[in-house]
Design a protein around this motif. Structure first.
Motif, short mmCIF file in Angstrom:
data_model
loop_
_atom_site.label_atom_id
_atom_site.label_comp_id
_atom_site.label_asym_id
_atom_site.label_seq_id
_atom_site.Cartn_x
_atom_site.Cartn_y
_atom_site.Cartn_z
N ASN A 5 1.00 -1.25 -0.04
CA ASN A 5 0.08 0.01 -0.14
C ASN A 5 0.79 1.34 0.11
O ASN A 5 0.04 2.45 -0.06
CB ASN A 5 -1.02 0.02 1.10
CG ASN A 5 -2.13 -0.98 0.99
OD1 ASN A 5 -2.55 -1.50 -0.21
ND2 ASN A 5 -2.75 -1.06 2.09
N SER A 6 2.22 1.10 0.15
CA SER A 6 2.93 2.31 0.00
C SER A 6 3.60 2.59 -1.37
O SER A 6 3.96 1.54 -1.99
CB SER A 6 3.98 2.37 1.13
OG SER A 6 5.07 1.27 0.76
N TYR A 7 3.95 3.83 -1.50
CA TYR A 7 4.34 4.15 -2.86
C TYR A 7 5.89 3.68 -3.01
O TYR A 7 6.59 3.57 -3.88
CB TYR A 7 4.33 5.40 -3.18
CG TYR A 7 2.94 5.83 -3.67
CD1 TYR A 7 2.64 5.49 -4.88
CD2 TYR A 7 1.92 6.62 -2.80
CE1 TYR A 7 1.33 5.93 -5.50
CE2 TYR A 7 0.93 6.66 -3.53
CZ TYR A 7 0.45 6.39 -4.64
OH TYR A 7 -0.88 6.72 -5.17
N ARG A 8 6.42 3.50 -1.83
CA ARG A 8 8.07 3.24 -1.66
C ARG A 8 8.26 1.92 -2.45
O ARG A 8 9.34 1.81 -3.21
CB ARG A 8 8.45 2.98 -0.24
CG ARG A 8 8.66 4.39 0.52
CD ARG A 8 9.23 4.31 2.04
NE ARG A 8 7.94 3.45 2.66
CZ ARG A 8 7.83 3.09 3.68
NH1 ARG A 8 9.08 3.13 4.44
NH2 ARG A 8 6.81 2.60 4.43
N ILE A 10 6.76 0.41 -4.95
CA ILE A 10 6.48 1.02 -6.54
C ILE A 10 7.73 2.00 -6.91
O ILE A 10 8.40 1.44 -7.78
CB ILE A 10 5.26 1.44 -6.65
CG1 ILE A 10 3.95 0.94 -6.20
CG2 ILE A 10 4.92 2.15 -8.14
CD1 ILE A 10 2.57 1.55 -6.06
N TYR A 11 8.10 2.78 -6.24
CA TYR A 11 9.04 3.69 -6.69
C TYR A 11 10.53 2.98 -6.73
O TYR A 11 11.25 3.41 -7.38
CB TYR A 11 9.08 4.77 -5.86
CG TYR A 11 7.93 5.92 -6.36
CD1 TYR A 11 7.50 5.96 -7.49
CD2 TYR A 11 7.25 6.64 -5.44
CE1 TYR A 11 6.37 6.66 -7.93
CE2 TYR A 11 6.31 7.49 -5.53
CZ TYR A 11 5.91 7.30 -7.06
OH TYR A 11 4.63 8.22 -7.31
N TRP A 44 2.70 -2.93 -12.76
CA TRP A 44 2.05 -2.19 -11.84
C TRP A 44 0.56 -1.70 -12.08
O TRP A 44 -0.29 -1.31 -11.53
CB TRP A 44 2.94 -1.04 -11.34
CG TRP A 44 3.99 -1.39 -10.62
CD1 TRP A 44 5.31 -1.55 -10.83
CD2 TRP A 44 3.68 -2.00 -9.13
NE1 TRP A 44 5.93 -2.04 -9.74
CE2 TRP A 44 5.11 -2.26 -8.80
CE3 TRP A 44 2.66 -2.36 -8.34
CZ2 TRP A 44 5.31 -2.77 -7.31
CZ3 TRP A 44 2.99 -2.87 -7.23
CH2 TRP A 44 4.26 -3.03 -6.66
N LEU A 48 -1.95 -2.39 -9.26
CA LEU A 48 -2.51 -1.26 -8.46
C LEU A 48 -3.06 -0.25 -9.54
O LEU A 48 -2.27 0.53 -9.59
CB LEU A 48 -1.63 -1.08 -7.61
CG LEU A 48 -1.16 -1.77 -6.52
CD1 LEU A 48 0.02 -1.50 -5.59
CD2 LEU A 48 -2.36 -2.60 -5.70
N ARG A 51 -3.33 3.36 -8.33
CA ARG A 51 -1.70 4.11 -7.91
C ARG A 51 -0.92 4.18 -8.99
O ARG A 51 -0.30 5.09 -8.80
CB ARG A 51 -1.23 3.18 -6.74
CG ARG A 51 -1.75 3.15 -5.58
CD ARG A 51 -0.87 2.48 -4.40
NE ARG A 51 -1.75 2.43 -3.16
CZ ARG A 51 -1.59 3.24 -2.29
NH1 ARG A 51 -0.85 4.23 -2.27
NH2 ARG A 51 -2.41 3.08 -1.25
N VAL A 52 -0.67 3.49 -9.90
CA VAL A 52 0.10 3.51 -10.92
C VAL A 52 -0.75 3.60 -12.24
O VAL A 52 -1.58 2.98 -12.62
CB VAL A 52 1.05 2.52 -11.24
CG1 VAL A 52 2.00 2.65 -12.53
CG2 VAL A 52 1.87 2.35 -9.82
N ASN A 53 -0.43 4.73 -13.06
CA ASN A 53 -1.65 5.16 -14.13
C ASN A 53 -0.62 5.50 -15.31
O ASN A 53 0.64 5.29 -15.44
CB ASN A 53 -2.58 6.17 -13.90
CG ASN A 53 -1.90 7.22 -13.28
OD1 ASN A 53 -0.81 7.82 -13.45
ND2 ASN A 53 -2.63 8.16 -12.76
N HIS A 56 2.43 7.90 -14.73
CA HIS A 56 3.60 7.29 -14.25
C HIS A 56 4.44 6.96 -15.56
O HIS A 56 5.57 7.21 -15.62
CB HIS A 56 3.40 6.19 -13.43
CG HIS A 56 3.12 6.72 -12.16
ND1 HIS A 56 1.80 6.87 -11.62
CD2 HIS A 56 3.90 7.01 -10.87
CE1 HIS A 56 1.74 7.05 -10.33
NE2 HIS A 56 2.83 7.22 -9.84
#
Length: 94
Positions: A5-8, A10-11, A44, A48, A51-53, A56
Protein backbone atom coordinates in the motif's frame (compact mmCIF):
# COMPACT_ATOMS: atom_id res chain seq x y z
CA UNK A 1 0.75 0.02 6.78
CA UNK A 2 1.02 -2.97 4.46
CA UNK A 3 4.03 -3.03 2.22
CA UNK A 4 2.14 -2.95 -1.09
CA UNK A 5 0.00 0.00 0.00
CA UNK A 6 2.98 2.33 0.12
CA UNK A 7 4.47 4.05 -2.85
CA UNK A 8 8.00 3.20 -1.68
CA UNK A 9 7.87 -0.30 -3.15
CA UNK A 10 6.52 0.98 -6.45
CA UNK A 11 9.14 3.70 -6.78
CA UNK A 12 11.88 1.30 -5.70
CA UNK A 13 10.95 -1.07 -8.51
CA UNK A 14 10.98 1.85 -10.96
CA UNK A 15 14.46 2.80 -9.77
CA UNK A 16 15.70 -0.80 -10.07
CA UNK A 17 14.34 -0.90 -13.64
CA UNK A 18 16.14 2.31 -14.55
CA UNK A 19 19.38 0.86 -13.19
CA UNK A 20 18.79 -2.43 -15.04
CA UNK A 21 18.18 -0.54 -18.28
CA UNK A 22 21.46 1.39 -18.08
CA UNK A 23 23.56 -1.49 -16.77
CA UNK A 24 26.06 -2.50 -19.47
CA UNK A 25 26.00 -6.02 -20.86
CA UNK A 26 28.37 -7.73 -23.26
CA UNK A 27 27.51 -7.04 -26.89
CA UNK A 28 26.40 -10.61 -27.55
CA UNK A 29 23.69 -10.35 -24.84
CA UNK A 30 22.22 -6.98 -25.89
CA UNK A 31 19.82 -8.65 -28.30
CA UNK A 32 18.26 -10.58 -25.42
CA UNK A 33 17.89 -7.65 -23.02
CA UNK A 34 14.24 -7.01 -22.14
CA UNK A 35 12.85 -3.54 -21.71
CA UNK A 36 12.44 -3.68 -17.95
CA UNK A 37 10.51 -0.44 -17.67
CA UNK A 38 7.75 -1.64 -19.99
CA UNK A 39 7.47 -4.92 -18.07
CA UNK A 40 7.22 -3.18 -14.70
CA UNK A 41 4.75 -0.54 -15.90
CA UNK A 42 2.65 -3.33 -17.38
CA UNK A 43 2.69 -5.19 -14.05
CA UNK A 44 1.93 -2.21 -11.80
CA UNK A 45 -0.94 -0.95 -13.95
CA UNK A 46 -2.55 -4.39 -13.72
CA UNK A 47 -1.76 -4.92 -10.02
CA UNK A 48 -2.53 -1.44 -8.66
CA UNK A 49 -4.31 0.67 -11.28
CA UNK A 50 -5.47 3.19 -8.68
CA UNK A 51 -1.83 3.99 -7.81
CA UNK A 52 0.09 3.62 -11.08
CA UNK A 53 -1.45 5.08 -14.21
CA UNK A 54 -0.63 6.52 -17.62
CA UNK A 55 1.03 9.57 -16.06
CA UNK A 56 3.63 7.36 -14.41
CA UNK A 57 4.28 5.66 -17.74
CA UNK A 58 4.76 9.00 -19.48
CA UNK A 59 7.12 10.44 -16.86
CA UNK A 60 9.17 7.25 -16.56
CA UNK A 61 9.51 7.02 -20.33
CA UNK A 62 10.83 10.58 -20.44
CA UNK A 63 13.29 9.85 -17.63
CA UNK A 64 14.41 6.69 -19.40
CA UNK A 65 15.00 8.63 -22.62
CA UNK A 66 16.97 11.34 -20.85
CA UNK A 67 19.14 8.84 -18.93
CA UNK A 68 19.93 6.49 -21.80
CA UNK A 69 19.97 8.68 -24.90
CA UNK A 70 20.39 12.22 -23.50
CA UNK A 71 17.57 13.44 -25.72
CA UNK A 72 13.92 12.65 -26.14
CA UNK A 73 13.30 10.03 -28.80
CA UNK A 74 11.00 7.04 -28.73
CA UNK A 75 11.24 5.26 -25.36
CA UNK A 76 8.75 7.64 -23.75
CA UNK A 77 6.26 6.92 -26.51
CA UNK A 78 6.69 3.14 -26.24
CA UNK A 79 6.25 3.13 -22.46
CA UNK A 80 3.28 5.49 -22.73
CA UNK A 81 1.53 3.42 -25.41
CA UNK A 82 2.01 0.23 -23.38
CA UNK A 83 0.53 2.03 -20.38
CA UNK A 84 -2.47 3.26 -22.36
CA UNK A 85 -3.09 -0.15 -23.92
CA UNK A 86 -2.73 -1.87 -20.56
CA UNK A 87 -5.03 0.51 -18.71
CA UNK A 88 -7.83 0.21 -21.25
CA UNK A 89 -7.35 -3.49 -21.96
CA UNK A 90 -7.64 -4.50 -18.29
CA UNK A 91 -10.18 -2.11 -16.73
CA UNK A 92 -10.98 -2.35 -13.06
CA UNK A 93 -14.52 -2.61 -11.82
CA UNK A 94 -14.15 -1.37 -8.28
Amino acid sequence: MPLLNSYRVIYLTFFVCLVADIFPLPIMFNAFRPNWMILVIFYWIIALPHRVNIGHAFILGLILDLIIRFNIRDAWFAVFIVGVFNQYQFPTFS
